[in-house]
Design an enzyme around this catalytic site. Sequence first.
Site, PDB file in Angstrom:
ATOM      1  N   GLU A 370       0.830  -1.222   0.000  1.00  0.00           N
ATOM      2  CA  GLU A 370       0.000   0.000   0.000  1.00  0.00           C
ATOM      3  C   GLU A 370       0.855   1.258   0.000  1.00  0.00           C
ATOM      4  O   GLU A 370       0.487   2.274   0.578  1.00  0.00           O
ATOM      5  CB  GLU A 370      -0.917   0.032   1.230  1.00  0.00           C
ATOM      6  CG  GLU A 370      -1.912  -1.080   1.276  1.00  0.00           C
ATOM      7  CD  GLU A 370      -3.126  -0.806   0.429  1.00  0.00           C
ATOM      8  OE1 GLU A 370      -3.148   0.237  -0.262  1.00  0.00           O
ATOM      9  OE2 GLU A 370      -4.021  -1.651   0.438  1.00  0.00           O
ATOM     10  N   HIS A 373       7.037   2.665   3.209  1.00  0.00           N
ATOM     11  CA  HIS A 373       7.315   3.744   4.163  1.00  0.00           C
ATOM     12  C   HIS A 373       8.008   4.912   3.433  1.00  0.00           C
ATOM     13  O   HIS A 373       7.677   6.084   3.651  1.00  0.00           O
ATOM     14  CB  HIS A 373       8.219   3.192   5.270  1.00  0.00           C
ATOM     15  CG  HIS A 373       8.549   4.172   6.339  1.00  0.00           C
ATOM     16  ND1 HIS A 373       7.699   4.414   7.395  1.00  0.00           N
ATOM     17  CD2 HIS A 373       9.621   4.978   6.520  1.00  0.00           C
ATOM     18  CE1 HIS A 373       8.241   5.333   8.187  1.00  0.00           C
ATOM     19  NE2 HIS A 373       9.400   5.691   7.680  1.00  0.00           N
TER      20      HIS A 373
HETATM   21  P1  TGC Z   1       1.395  11.363  -9.978  1.00  0.00           P
HETATM   22  O1  TGC Z   1       1.860  11.989 -11.250  1.00  0.00           O
HETATM   23  O2  TGC Z   1       1.737  11.984  -8.659  1.00  0.00           O
HETATM   24  O3  TGC Z   1      -0.185  11.175 -10.015  1.00  0.00           O
HETATM   25  C1  TGC Z   1      -0.859  10.609 -11.139  1.00  0.00           C
HETATM   26  C2  TGC Z   1      -2.337  10.979 -11.017  1.00  0.00           C
HETATM   27  O4  TGC Z   1      -2.874  10.397  -9.817  1.00  0.00           O
HETATM   28  C3  TGC Z   1      -3.326  11.433  -8.921  1.00  0.00           C
HETATM   29  N1  TGC Z   1      -2.971  11.023  -7.560  1.00  0.00           N
HETATM   30  C4  TGC Z   1      -3.874  10.574  -6.693  1.00  0.00           C
HETATM   31  N2  TGC Z   1      -5.201  10.469  -6.781  1.00  0.00           N
HETATM   32  C5  TGC Z   1      -5.867   9.979  -5.717  1.00  0.00           C
HETATM   33  N3  TGC Z   1      -5.224   9.614  -4.593  1.00  0.00           N
HETATM   34  C6  TGC Z   1      -3.890   9.701  -4.464  1.00  0.00           C
HETATM   35  N4  TGC Z   1      -3.289   9.301  -3.354  1.00  0.00           N
HETATM   36  C7  TGC Z   1      -3.147  10.199  -5.543  1.00  0.00           C
HETATM   37  N5  TGC Z   1      -1.813  10.423  -5.766  1.00  0.00           N
HETATM   38  C8  TGC Z   1      -1.737  10.917  -7.009  1.00  0.00           C
HETATM   39  C9  TGC Z   1      -2.601  12.695  -9.367  1.00  0.00           C
HETATM   40  O5  TGC Z   1      -3.310  13.851  -8.993  1.00  0.00           O
HETATM   41  C10 TGC Z   1      -2.570  12.486 -10.856  1.00  0.00           C
HETATM   42  O6  TGC Z   1      -3.866  12.758 -11.360  1.00  0.00           O
HETATM   43  P2  TGC Z   1      -4.064  13.434 -12.821  1.00  0.00           P
HETATM   44  O7  TGC Z   1      -5.529  13.676 -12.929  1.00  0.00           O
HETATM   45  O8  TGC Z   1      -3.232  14.697 -12.796  1.00  0.00           O
HETATM   46  O9  TGC Z   1      -3.543  12.436 -13.803  1.00  0.00           O
HETATM   47  O10 TGC Z   1       1.864   9.844 -10.002  1.00  0.00           O
HETATM   48  P3  TGC Z   1       3.303   9.211  -9.916  1.00  0.00           P
HETATM   49  O11 TGC Z   1       3.436   8.261 -11.047  1.00  0.00           O
HETATM   50  O12 TGC Z   1       4.342  10.286  -9.741  1.00  0.00           O
HETATM   51  O13 TGC Z   1       3.177   8.344  -8.577  1.00  0.00           O
HETATM   52  C11 TGC Z   1       3.049   8.883  -7.319  1.00  0.00           C
HETATM   53  C12 TGC Z   1       3.244   7.795  -6.246  1.00  0.00           C
HETATM   54  C13 TGC Z   1       4.679   7.336  -6.186  1.00  0.00           C
HETATM   55  C14 TGC Z   1       2.851   8.435  -4.911  1.00  0.00           C
HETATM   56  C15 TGC Z   1       2.328   6.593  -6.539  1.00  0.00           C
HETATM   57  O14 TGC Z   1       2.721   5.934  -7.670  1.00  0.00           O
HETATM   58  C16 TGC Z   1       2.291   5.613  -5.411  1.00  0.00           C
HETATM   59  O15 TGC Z   1       1.486   5.787  -4.483  1.00  0.00           O
HETATM   60  N6  TGC Z   1       3.109   4.526  -5.443  1.00  0.00           N
HETATM   61  C17 TGC Z   1       3.001   3.441  -4.478  1.00  0.00           C
HETATM   62  C18 TGC Z   1       2.313   2.262  -5.133  1.00  0.00           C
HETATM   63  C19 TGC Z   1       1.400   1.557  -4.196  1.00  0.00           C
HETATM   64  O16 TGC Z   1       0.996   2.043  -3.157  1.00  0.00           O
HETATM   65  N7  TGC Z   1       1.029   0.353  -4.576  1.00  0.00           N
HETATM   66  C20 TGC Z   1       0.092  -0.411  -3.776  1.00  0.00           C
HETATM   67  C21 TGC Z   1      -0.408  -1.613  -4.532  1.00  0.00           C
HETATM   68  S1  TGC Z   1      -1.878  -2.314  -3.869  1.00  0.00           S
HETATM   69  C22 TGC Z   1      -1.381  -3.042  -2.449  1.00  0.00           C
HETATM   70  O17 TGC Z   1      -0.293  -2.951  -1.992  1.00  0.00           O
HETATM   71  C23 TGC Z   1      -2.436  -3.790  -1.756  1.00  0.00           C
HETATM   72  S2  TGC Z   1      -1.951  -4.604  -0.301  1.00  0.00           S
HETATM   73  C24 TGC Z   1      -3.484  -5.091   0.160  1.00  0.00           C
HETATM   74  C25 TGC Z   1      -3.568  -5.775   1.444  1.00  0.00           C
HETATM   75  O18 TGC Z   1      -3.310  -6.999   1.483  1.00  0.00           O
HETATM   76  O19 TGC Z   1      -3.988  -5.123   2.454  1.00  0.00           O
HETATM   77  P1  FAD Z   2      10.106  -1.595  -4.966  1.00  0.00           P
HETATM   78  O1  FAD Z   2       9.193  -0.610  -5.573  1.00  0.00           O
HETATM   79  O2  FAD Z   2      11.064  -2.316  -5.858  1.00  0.00           O
HETATM   80  O3  FAD Z   2      10.925  -0.881  -3.793  1.00  0.00           O
HETATM   81  C1  FAD Z   2      12.082  -1.478  -3.190  1.00  0.00           C
HETATM   82  C2  FAD Z   2      12.683  -0.434  -2.229  1.00  0.00           C
HETATM   83  O4  FAD Z   2      13.076   0.736  -2.978  1.00  0.00           O
HETATM   84  C3  FAD Z   2      11.673   0.052  -1.176  1.00  0.00           C
HETATM   85  O5  FAD Z   2      12.347   0.280   0.051  1.00  0.00           O
HETATM   86  C4  FAD Z   2      11.192   1.368  -1.762  1.00  0.00           C
HETATM   87  O6  FAD Z   2      10.688   2.265  -0.770  1.00  0.00           O
HETATM   88  C5  FAD Z   2      12.478   1.885  -2.406  1.00  0.00           C
HETATM   89  N1  FAD Z   2      12.193   2.875  -3.448  1.00  0.00           N
HETATM   90  C6  FAD Z   2      11.552   2.691  -4.638  1.00  0.00           C
HETATM   91  N2  FAD Z   2      11.465   3.840  -5.309  1.00  0.00           N
HETATM   92  C7  FAD Z   2      12.029   4.797  -4.518  1.00  0.00           C
HETATM   93  C8  FAD Z   2      12.206   6.210  -4.636  1.00  0.00           C
HETATM   94  N3  FAD Z   2      11.762   6.916  -5.700  1.00  0.00           N
HETATM   95  N4  FAD Z   2      12.840   6.851  -3.623  1.00  0.00           N
HETATM   96  C9  FAD Z   2      13.259   6.188  -2.513  1.00  0.00           C
HETATM   97  N5  FAD Z   2      13.113   4.860  -2.348  1.00  0.00           N
HETATM   98  C10 FAD Z   2      12.498   4.172  -3.347  1.00  0.00           C
HETATM   99  N6  FAD Z   2       0.025  -5.165  -4.771  1.00  0.00           N
HETATM  100  C11 FAD Z   2      -1.186  -5.129  -5.406  1.00  0.00           C
HETATM  101  O7  FAD Z   2      -1.329  -4.525  -6.452  1.00  0.00           O
HETATM  102  N7  FAD Z   2      -2.260  -5.794  -4.883  1.00  0.00           N
HETATM  103  C12 FAD Z   2      -2.198  -6.506  -3.737  1.00  0.00           C
HETATM  104  O8  FAD Z   2      -3.203  -7.072  -3.287  1.00  0.00           O
HETATM  105  C13 FAD Z   2      -0.944  -6.573  -3.063  1.00  0.00           C
HETATM  106  N8  FAD Z   2      -0.820  -7.353  -1.946  1.00  0.00           N
HETATM  107  C14 FAD Z   2       0.418  -7.506  -1.380  1.00  0.00           C
HETATM  108  C15 FAD Z   2       0.571  -8.435  -0.362  1.00  0.00           C
HETATM  109  C16 FAD Z   2       1.828  -8.656   0.193  1.00  0.00           C
HETATM  110  C17 FAD Z   2       1.995  -9.678   1.271  1.00  0.00           C
HETATM  111  C18 FAD Z   2       2.943  -7.890  -0.244  1.00  0.00           C
HETATM  112  C19 FAD Z   2       4.292  -8.079   0.394  1.00  0.00           C
HETATM  113  C20 FAD Z   2       2.800  -6.986  -1.276  1.00  0.00           C
HETATM  114  C21 FAD Z   2       1.541  -6.795  -1.869  1.00  0.00           C
HETATM  115  N9  FAD Z   2       1.367  -5.941  -2.972  1.00  0.00           N
HETATM  116  C22 FAD Z   2       0.159  -5.872  -3.618  1.00  0.00           C
HETATM  117  C23 FAD Z   2       2.537  -5.308  -3.590  1.00  0.00           C
HETATM  118  C24 FAD Z   2       3.002  -4.045  -2.867  1.00  0.00           C
HETATM  119  O9  FAD Z   2       2.134  -2.985  -3.056  1.00  0.00           O
HETATM  120  C25 FAD Z   2       4.416  -3.719  -3.365  1.00  0.00           C
HETATM  121  O10 FAD Z   2       5.282  -4.705  -2.833  1.00  0.00           O
HETATM  122  C26 FAD Z   2       4.872  -2.324  -2.961  1.00  0.00           C
HETATM  123  O11 FAD Z   2       4.133  -1.329  -3.646  1.00  0.00           O
HETATM  124  C27 FAD Z   2       6.376  -2.100  -3.205  1.00  0.00           C
HETATM  125  O12 FAD Z   2       6.759  -2.538  -4.469  1.00  0.00           O
HETATM  126  P2  FAD Z   2       8.043  -3.514  -4.639  1.00  0.00           P
HETATM  127  O13 FAD Z   2       7.873  -4.649  -3.688  1.00  0.00           O
HETATM  128  O14 FAD Z   2       8.162  -3.814  -6.076  1.00  0.00           O
HETATM  129  O15 FAD Z   2       9.261  -2.678  -4.127  1.00  0.00           O
END
Ligand code: TGC
Ligand code: FAD
Length: 392
Positions: A370, A373
């Site tokens: 999600e 950190h």
């Molecule tokens: P950026 O250029 O900043 O933004 C692109 C477009 O998105 C909008 N936006 C948001 N909208 C809603 N909520 C937010 N928090 C938003 N942050 C950005 C932004 O306004 C823009 O909109 P538009 O209309 O101008 O196009 O995007 P970026 O490519 O620079 O990325 C920003 C960054 C690094 C913060 C984003 O990519 C990010 O949050 N990365 C982390 C990825 C992540 O959290 N992955 C999670 C995967 S799902 C998961 O982990 C589920 S675990 C489930 C479980 O088991 O509990």
């Molecule tokens: P990376 O992106 O490769 O990052 C590796 C390290 O580099 C991290 O410490 C990161 O903070 C650091 N790093 C990367 N970029 C930068 C930067 N610009 N500056 C400084 N540091 C940086 N995803 C889904 O879509 N759906 C799910 O349901 C889901 N469930 C999950 C369940 C589990 C148990 C786990 C472990 C992960 C799950 N995820 C899911 C994936 C999760 O969201 C990703 O693991 C997470 O977003 C980080 O991506 P990564 O593991 O590829 O790490």
Amino acid sequence: MSGSSQMTDFLEVRELLTDEERMVQAQARQFVNERVLPVIERHAQDQTFPSALIRPMGELGFLGPTLPARYGCAGLSSAAYGLLMYELERGDSALRSFASVQGSLVMYPIFAYGSEAQKDHWLPLLASGEAIGCFGLTEPDFGSNPSGMRTRAVREGSRWRLNGSKMWITNGSVADVAVVWARTDDGIRGFLVEKGTPGFTAPEMKGKWSLRASVTSELVLDDVLVEEERSLLPGVKGLKGPLGCLNQARFGIAWGVLGAAEACYQCALDHARSRVQFDRPIAGFQLTQEKLAWMVTELAKGQLLALHVARRKDAGTVTPAQISMAKMNNVSVAREICARARTILGASGILGEYPIMRHMANLESVYTYEGTHEMHTLVIGEAVTGISAFRG
Ligand code: TGC
Ligand code: FAD
């Protein structure tokens, strides 16, 4: 393993809750004490999800609880949702993960971006636990940076052809429907891909030392053909679609991890009172008291932070950076609370008889998923400086 009937609440944050919120929390607490704690260690050891609890969670209204009653949901406040996540994660992060994904990452996008037919079909099934969902954003080469995703969807008349793969997907292999984010000529779009669709498979990823009681899978899309009307989420284009869902789930995590922290804090406090060394309970040593005082202070601060964000969320004034702060801070302190709790138990702290190592290991995933950190640190950094540091 048994759990106390009262939440750890040093600052009496309960005074700030409504009667309904207090009732929801008490009901969830009872559910976790009676149904989760007796079985969860076995499931973690066996790497299985306690699937017998899914329908009861649905019946109790734990799935998508903030969505409206017309879709079979409870229409609760954000704080009530947070308290549910707190109690579930006091049991295990796997339970909270299940509920986060189902409610915030599957039901929310269908509710916010879906057609009326998609909502009417899926939301009641997902709310009751009759159907399970998953959320596919992360790919093998794109975790923190989902904007680079390679999964592609191409329109062919009234259908779309999807190719690509997703990784680390919670609930993937057991899901009836996957919300899959894919690149199109029109930007990133969301698709509902149903289990059994030809070309779609979801192999489970085994061997985790964290979130062992949660199902984690790959999603493989090999020339998967879906009907636009049934599959495409019409209401959103671009990365803001999946990021909008993540705001909901990150908010729930900010609450949930405090439940894991509470479980470890309480376990350490009980142990410190009863364990005698040098002829007195170890709770009487100043160094132990410093640890306990730090733990309960951080827990109370985390609760206030989460509650304030909840109230702002319901008022429609919360910003994504404020949610990032709550997720980043609360996961970080929960991780440290669990680690300090382990030291208070000495050698016993490594045993599965106590919940501490299980929670500690789980929180390693929660620290990363999600948004890591570091990503949340950079979101806050951008909010205060006006300069994005993501791309160097
Ligand atoms: P950026 O250029 O900043 O933004 C692109 C477009 O998105 C909008 N936006 C948001 N909208 C809603 N909520 C937010 N928090 C938003 N942050 C950005 C932004 O306004 C823009 O909109 P538009 O209309 O101008 O196009 O995007 P970026 O490519 O620079 O990325 C920003 C960054 C690094 C913060 C984003 O990519 C990010 O949050 N990365 C982390 C990825 C992540 O959290 N992955 C999670 C995967 S799902 C998961 O982990 C589920 S675990 C489930 C479980 O088991 O509990
Ligand atoms: P990376 O992106 O490769 O990052 C590796 C390290 O580099 C991290 O410490 C990161 O903070 C650091 N790093 C990367 N970029 C930068 C930067 N610009 N500056 C400084 N540091 C940086 N995803 C889904 O879509 N759906 C799910 O349901 C889901 N469930 C999950 C369940 C589990 C148990 C786990 C472990 C992960 C799950 N995820 C899911 C994936 C999760 O969201 C990703 O693991 C997470 O977003 C980080 O991506 P990564 O593991 O590829 O790490």
